[in-house]
Structures are given as structure tokens and as C-alpha cells.
Design a protein around this motif. Structure first.
Motif, short mmCIF file in Angstrom:
data_model
loop_
_atom_site.label_atom_id
_atom_site.label_comp_id
_atom_site.label_asym_id
_atom_site.label_seq_id
_atom_site.Cartn_x
_atom_site.Cartn_y
_atom_site.Cartn_z
N PRO A 42 0.79 -1.23 0.00
CA PRO A 42 0.00 0.00 0.00
C PRO A 42 0.82 1.28 0.00
O PRO A 42 1.95 1.31 0.49
CB PRO A 42 -0.77 -0.10 1.32
N THR A 43 0.20 2.31 -0.53
CA THR A 43 0.70 3.66 -0.26
C THR A 43 0.25 3.98 1.16
O THR A 43 -0.59 3.26 1.74
CB THR A 43 0.07 4.66 -1.24
N TRP A 44 0.78 5.03 1.75
CA TRP A 44 0.40 5.38 3.11
C TRP A 44 -1.10 5.62 3.23
O TRP A 44 -1.75 5.18 4.17
CB TRP A 44 1.17 6.60 3.59
N GLU A 45 -1.67 6.32 2.26
CA GLU A 45 -3.11 6.63 2.30
C GLU A 45 -3.94 5.36 2.28
O GLU A 45 -4.90 5.19 3.04
CB GLU A 45 -3.49 7.54 1.13
N ARG A 46 -3.59 4.43 1.39
CA ARG A 46 -4.34 3.18 1.31
C ARG A 46 -4.18 2.35 2.59
O ARG A 46 -5.14 1.73 3.07
CB ARG A 46 -3.89 2.36 0.10
N LEU A 47 -2.99 2.34 3.16
CA LEU A 47 -2.77 1.61 4.41
C LEU A 47 -3.70 2.12 5.50
O LEU A 47 -4.39 1.34 6.17
CB LEU A 47 -1.32 1.72 4.87
N GLN A 60 -13.58 8.11 13.19
CA GLN A 60 -13.28 9.35 12.50
C GLN A 60 -11.89 9.82 12.94
O GLN A 60 -11.63 9.96 14.13
CB GLN A 60 -14.32 10.43 12.82
N LEU A 61 -11.02 10.04 11.99
CA LEU A 61 -9.65 10.48 12.30
C LEU A 61 -9.62 11.99 12.50
O LEU A 61 -10.32 12.72 11.80
CB LEU A 61 -8.69 10.07 11.19
N PRO A 62 -8.77 12.44 13.42
CA PRO A 62 -8.72 13.87 13.72
C PRO A 62 -8.10 14.72 12.62
O PRO A 62 -8.39 15.89 12.50
CB PRO A 62 -7.88 13.95 14.99
N ASN A 63 -7.20 14.12 11.81
CA ASN A 63 -6.57 14.86 10.72
C ASN A 63 -5.98 13.88 9.72
O ASN A 63 -6.14 12.67 9.86
CB ASN A 63 -5.51 15.85 11.24
N ASN A 64 -5.25 14.37 8.73
CA ASN A 64 -4.70 13.53 7.68
C ASN A 64 -3.25 13.14 7.92
O ASN A 64 -2.63 12.55 7.04
CB ASN A 64 -4.82 14.23 6.32
N ASP A 65 -2.69 13.44 9.07
CA ASP A 65 -1.31 13.08 9.37
C ASP A 65 -1.22 11.56 9.55
O ASP A 65 -1.87 10.99 10.41
CB ASP A 65 -0.85 13.80 10.63
N VAL A 66 -0.42 10.90 8.73
CA VAL A 66 -0.34 9.44 8.72
C VAL A 66 0.11 8.89 10.07
O VAL A 66 -0.46 7.92 10.57
CB VAL A 66 0.61 8.97 7.60
N LYS A 67 1.12 9.48 10.65
CA LYS A 67 1.65 8.98 11.92
C LYS A 67 0.60 9.09 13.03
O LYS A 67 0.40 8.15 13.79
CB LYS A 67 2.91 9.76 12.30
N ILE A 68 -0.08 10.22 13.08
CA ILE A 68 -1.14 10.41 14.09
C ILE A 68 -2.29 9.44 13.80
O ILE A 68 -2.82 8.81 14.72
CB ILE A 68 -1.62 11.87 14.11
N ALA A 69 -2.67 9.29 12.54
CA ALA A 69 -3.76 8.40 12.17
C ALA A 69 -3.46 6.96 12.59
O ALA A 69 -4.31 6.28 13.17
CB ALA A 69 -4.03 8.46 10.68
N ALA A 70 -2.24 6.50 12.33
CA ALA A 70 -1.87 5.13 12.70
C ALA A 70 -1.95 4.94 14.21
O ALA A 70 -2.42 3.91 14.69
CB ALA A 70 -0.47 4.81 12.18
#
Length: 125
Positions: A42-47, A60-70
Motif C-alpha cells: 500500500p501507499t500510506w493513504e491506502r494503508l 473518524q480520524l482527527p486529521n490527515n497526518d499518517v503517523k497520528i492516524a496510525a
């Protein structure tokens, strides 16, 4: 002088510099997730999207930051399942070796003559 000419000149200088580095065989290739995507990684977005669906539907995620989302997904997964095993199993399965270990594209990259390679990826490609 138009903007198009300036861009072409900049691109031409950039290409000359890249070719000089490749010919010197002293360059280091920095490859990201896009290099492994064609093999099914995956790309980060798909992951992040796949983690949401598989581990924490409706979150619901608070923002689009990948590290925070994970981290938010992991925390919610632990909250819902009372341990980290579903999260860990998901990642192990998701990044397990695929049928094809590399593609023609990867062979072409290696043939370019870089002195070394580095990646931000978590897959074995």
C-alpha cells in the motif's frame, strides 16, 4: 523569456545533474511507497484507509497526518479488542511477502548504478 522556457531549462539542468550522478555511481536512491505499490503493497493513504475498515470501522480520524492516524487507529483497536494482537496481525499479514518479490521496474532501478539504496517502506521489496 517565457515561463515555459525557464521550466524547460531547469528540467534540462536537473536531468544533466541526475545523469552526472548516475554516471559517477556515487548516488544514493531514496525510494518510497510508490515503488512497491505495483506489487500490491500500500501507499500510506491506502494503508490508513484499509486499517480503518479492517480494525476500527466508523472511527473518524482527527486529521490527515499518517503517523497520528496510525496511532489513533492502534489506540482505538486496543480499546475495542483489549489488546494489540489484531493490530499486529493486520500489519504482519498486510506486509507479508507477496507472490512477486520485485518487478522489471525494480530491476531497472538497480541497473542504474546507484552506490546505495534507502527506503521509508516497511515491505520486503
Amino acid at each position: 523569456m517565457s515561463v515555459d522556457i525557464d521550466i524547460r531549462e531547469v528540467n534540462s539542468r536537473g536531468m544533466d545533474q541526475l545523469l552526472a550522478v548516475l554516471h559517477s555511481e556515487n548516488g544514493v536512491l531514496m525510494a518510497g511507497a510508490g515503488c512497491s505499490a505495483e506489487l500490491g503493497y500500500p501507499t500510506w493513504e491506502r494503508l490508513i484507509n484499509d486499517m480503518l475498515v479492517a480494525l476500527t470501522p466508523g472511527l473518524q480520524l482527527p486529521n490527515n497526518d499518517v503517523k497520528i492516524a496510525a496511532q489513533v487507529i492502534k489506540d482505538e483497536c486496543v480499546k475495542r479488542h483489549k489488546d494489540t494482537r489484531p493490530y499486529e496481525r493486520f500489519l504482519q499479514d498486510y506486509f507479508a511477502p507477496k507472490k512477486l518479490a520485485y518487478s522489471d521496474f525494480h530491476c531497472d532501478l538497480v541497473k542504474l548504478g546507484f552506490a546505495g539504496y534507502t527506503t521509508t517502506n516497511y515491505d520486503p521489496v
